[in-house]
Write a protein that holds these residues in place. Structure first.
Motif, PDB file in Angstrom:
ATOM      1  N   PRO A  80       0.832  -1.214   0.000  1.00 16.44           N
ATOM      2  CA  PRO A  80       0.000   0.000   0.000  1.00 16.44           C
ATOM      3  C   PRO A  80       0.861   1.255   0.000  1.00 16.44           C
ATOM      4  O   PRO A  80       2.082   1.204   0.134  1.00 16.44           O
ATOM      5  CB  PRO A  80      -0.790  -0.137   1.302  1.00 16.44           C
ATOM      6  CG  PRO A  80       0.127  -0.911   2.198  1.00 16.44           C
ATOM      7  CD  PRO A  80       0.896  -1.863   1.317  1.00 16.44           C
ATOM      8  N   SER A  81       0.198   2.411  -0.113  1.00 17.57           N
ATOM      9  CA  SER A  81       0.908   3.691  -0.127  1.00 17.57           C
ATOM     10  C   SER A  81       0.172   4.711   0.727  1.00 17.57           C
ATOM     11  O   SER A  81      -1.035   4.596   0.976  1.00 17.57           O
ATOM     12  CB  SER A  81       1.041   4.228  -1.548  1.00 17.57           C
ATOM     13  OG  SER A  81      -0.222   4.661  -2.033  1.00 17.57           O
ATOM     14  N   VAL A  82       0.915   5.722   1.168  1.00 17.36           N
ATOM     15  CA  VAL A  82       0.311   6.810   1.932  1.00 17.36           C
ATOM     16  C   VAL A  82      -0.688   7.562   1.080  1.00 17.36           C
ATOM     17  O   VAL A  82      -1.747   8.005   1.568  1.00 17.36           O
ATOM     18  CB  VAL A  82       1.404   7.763   2.462  1.00 17.36           C
ATOM     19  CG1 VAL A  82       0.796   9.046   3.018  1.00 17.36           C
ATOM     20  CG2 VAL A  82       2.235   7.070   3.535  1.00 17.36           C
ATOM     21  N   GLU A  83      -0.398   7.717  -0.205  1.00 16.26           N
ATOM     22  CA  GLU A  83      -1.311   8.450  -1.093  1.00 16.26           C
ATOM     23  C   GLU A  83      -2.718   7.857  -1.072  1.00 16.26           C
ATOM     24  O   GLU A  83      -3.715   8.585  -1.176  1.00 16.26           O
ATOM     25  CB  GLU A  83      -0.765   8.446  -2.521  1.00 16.26           C
ATOM     26  CG  GLU A  83       0.437   9.359  -2.747  1.00 16.26           C
ATOM     27  CD  GLU A  83       1.758   8.786  -2.256  1.00 16.26           C
ATOM     28  OE1 GLU A  83       2.794   9.459  -2.411  1.00 16.26           O
ATOM     29  OE2 GLU A  83       1.765   7.662  -1.709  1.00 16.26           O
ATOM     30  N   GLU A  84      -2.815   6.546  -0.906  1.00 14.08           N
ATOM     31  CA  GLU A  84      -4.121   5.881  -0.861  1.00 14.08           C
ATOM     32  C   GLU A  84      -4.839   6.120   0.467  1.00 14.08           C
ATOM     33  O   GLU A  84      -6.053   5.987   0.546  1.00 14.08           O
ATOM     34  CB  GLU A  84      -3.944   4.378  -1.065  1.00 14.08           C
ATOM     35  CG  GLU A  84      -3.346   4.005  -2.412  1.00 14.08           C
ATOM     36  CD  GLU A  84      -2.856   2.565  -2.456  1.00 14.08           C
ATOM     37  OE1 GLU A  84      -2.518   2.095  -3.552  1.00 14.08           O
ATOM     38  OE2 GLU A  84      -2.800   1.905  -1.399  1.00 14.08           O
ATOM     39  N   LEU A  85      -4.089   6.455   1.494  1.00 11.05           N
ATOM     40  CA  LEU A  85      -4.653   6.596   2.837  1.00 11.05           C
ATOM     41  C   LEU A  85      -4.863   8.041   3.260  1.00 11.05           C
ATOM     42  O   LEU A  85      -5.560   8.305   4.242  1.00 11.05           O
ATOM     43  CB  LEU A  85      -3.721   5.921   3.857  1.00 11.05           C
ATOM     44  CG  LEU A  85      -3.489   4.422   3.673  1.00 11.05           C
ATOM     45  CD1 LEU A  85      -2.252   3.989   4.441  1.00 11.05           C
ATOM     46  CD2 LEU A  85      -4.707   3.644   4.144  1.00 11.05           C
ATOM     47  N   ALA A  86      -4.253   8.990   2.553  1.00 12.46           N
ATOM     48  CA  ALA A  86      -4.312  10.396   2.953  1.00 12.46           C
ATOM     49  C   ALA A  86      -5.739  10.922   2.895  1.00 12.46           C
ATOM     50  O   ALA A  86      -6.504  10.607   1.969  1.00 12.46           O
ATOM     51  CB  ALA A  86      -3.409  11.229   2.056  1.00 12.46           C
ATOM     52  N   GLU A  87      -6.102  11.729   3.890  1.00  9.53           N
ATOM     53  CA  GLU A  87      -7.443  12.293   3.929  1.00  9.53           C
ATOM     54  C   GLU A  87      -7.616  13.434   2.935  1.00  9.53           C
ATOM     55  O   GLU A  87      -8.732  13.836   2.636  1.00  9.53           O
ATOM     56  CB  GLU A  87      -7.763  12.759   5.347  1.00  9.53           C
ATOM     57  CG  GLU A  87      -7.841  11.600   6.346  1.00  9.53           C
ATOM     58  CD  GLU A  87      -8.438  12.009   7.672  1.00  9.53           C
ATOM     59  OE1 GLU A  87      -8.655  13.224   7.884  1.00  9.53           O
ATOM     60  OE2 GLU A  87      -8.700  11.120   8.495  1.00  9.53           O
TER      61      GLU A  87
END
Length: 385
Positions: A80-87
């Protein structure tokens, strides 16, 4: 006048320590860092701590992320990536740079910044450059915020395999043969740099392992069996780091040992052995994280060998001035000698990673391990110590 019979103000309930779990980052180990963060977020005791997940995108933006550990797992052989989780795709989290103020602020373009409250300790589960190498640790020292794991110097030493080996050698720990190619050498005289590697192979034999000097998770490493594969291996390593390290192959068993900081000092776990993976040329990234090649925990060693590698692991921890945790990796050669390969100051930390498995076998489960690391960080001051 006595105050004994006067009405007393009710005691204010003490606030739970707030832990900022910082993950992702700009290195090629971004995805594994997200996986590690998911495991930590899942395990951390929410009755004991408040938790603030902060992800760093691949381009360096600090993002407020969803506290959803189930979205932080490897799926279909993909990390996974942070970009997918960022609000938000634009908002950013800002740490304080004033040691007297630990309040974290979140801001989006065109909006009033929002205070997220004070952070008492940072749990940085970043791997590789711009996180595990002393850069983030330096920022946290300037901010006066305690953090889990090694300090600036130990993090830098633990990230740079050349200087790590130099430090170990100076403390009497045995390392394997290696040669370093710095970026200027390759850029100014590629043929001379190549000859340096070929001469090294002439002295120590093929195969060689060509790797980035400042990377981890076995990313960018190539096992080179002869001269025909050398240039491609160098190019692959340089994709991750302009400085490369070339190591001679050591014939022996791969043994790992965890070190954890207790109140009275560092202690070693039971060691583990990494058997040669059937489907891989060596214990590479896919063997570690995608195919989850199992290790042997505890390692099938004699009591004397176990005690020796545990001592060497603690010696390595102390030699590099480490704090918090370390995974120390060794080769047990055919003549019965332990040779240290490297340390990881923020090792793979998913529940299937070797570091937590070794401590599980030593009587400390994953959730307790997370708690011990946070408590050690809260006990330790920032600054010179």
């Amino acid at each position: 006048m006595s105050t004994e019979n006067l009405p007393q103000s009710p005691e204010q309930p003490s606030r739970k320590p707030r832990v900022a779990v910082v993950f992702g980052g700009r290195s090629s180990e971004h995805g594994i860092s997200v996986v590690t963060a998911g495991a930590v977020l899942r395990a951390i005791d929410r009755t004991k701590y408040e938790v603030l997940p902060i992800g760093i995108t691949r381009d360096g933006r600090w993002a407020l992320t969803a506290d959803e550990p189930d979205r932080m797992a490897i799926s279909e052989r993909r990390t996974p990536s942070v970009e997918e989780l960022a609000e938000s795709s634009e908002g950013g989290v800002v740490l304080p740079v004033d040691p007297a103020n630990r309040e974290v602020v979140y801001a989006e373009p065109g909006s009033v910044p929002k205070a997220l409250g004070e952070v008492d300790v940072v749990f940085p589960v970043l791997h590789g450059p711009y996180g595990e190498d002393g850069t983030l640790q330096g920022l946290l020292e300037l901010s006066g915020v305690p953090y889990v794991g090694a300090g600036v110097l130990a993090s830098a030493v633990g990230q740079d395999k050349e200087y790590m080996k130099r430090v170990f050698t100076s403390f009497g720990l045995k390392v394997g043969p290696y040669v370093v190619i710095r970026p200027r050498e390759w850029q100014q005289d590629e043929s001379a740099a190549r000859k340096k590697i070929v001469d090294f192979a002439g002295e120590h034999g093929w195969p060689l392992f060509v790797k980035p000097a400042r990377a981890g998770s076995s990313i960018g490493i190539t096992k080179v069996d002869d001269l025909s594969g050398l240039d491609e291996a160098v190019a692959e390593a340089q994709r991750h780091d302009p400085k490369i390290l070339v190591e001679a192959a050591l014939r022996g068993r791969e043994i790992e040992c965890g070190v954890l900081e207790f109140e009275d000092g560092p202690r070693a776990s039971v060691p583990a052995e990494i058997p040669p993976p059937d489907a891989h040329a060596y214990y590479d990234f896919e063997a570690k994280y995608i195919d989850s090649t199992p290790g042997l925990v505890p390692a099938p060693l004699t009591p004397e060998e176990t005690a020796q590698v545990q001592k060497l692991a603690v010696d390595a921890f102390e030699a590099a001035s480490c704090e918090g945790l370390v995974r120390a990796d060794f080769f047990l050669t055919e003549d019965g000698e332990f040779v240290i390969n490297e340390i990881n100051t923020m090792p793979g930390f998913t529940p299937i990673s070797m570091y937590p498995q070794m401590w599980q076998a030593s009587g400390i489960g994953y959730a307790e391990l997370v708690d011990r690391l946070v408590q050690a960080a809260l006990r330790r001051p920032t600054g010179l110590r």
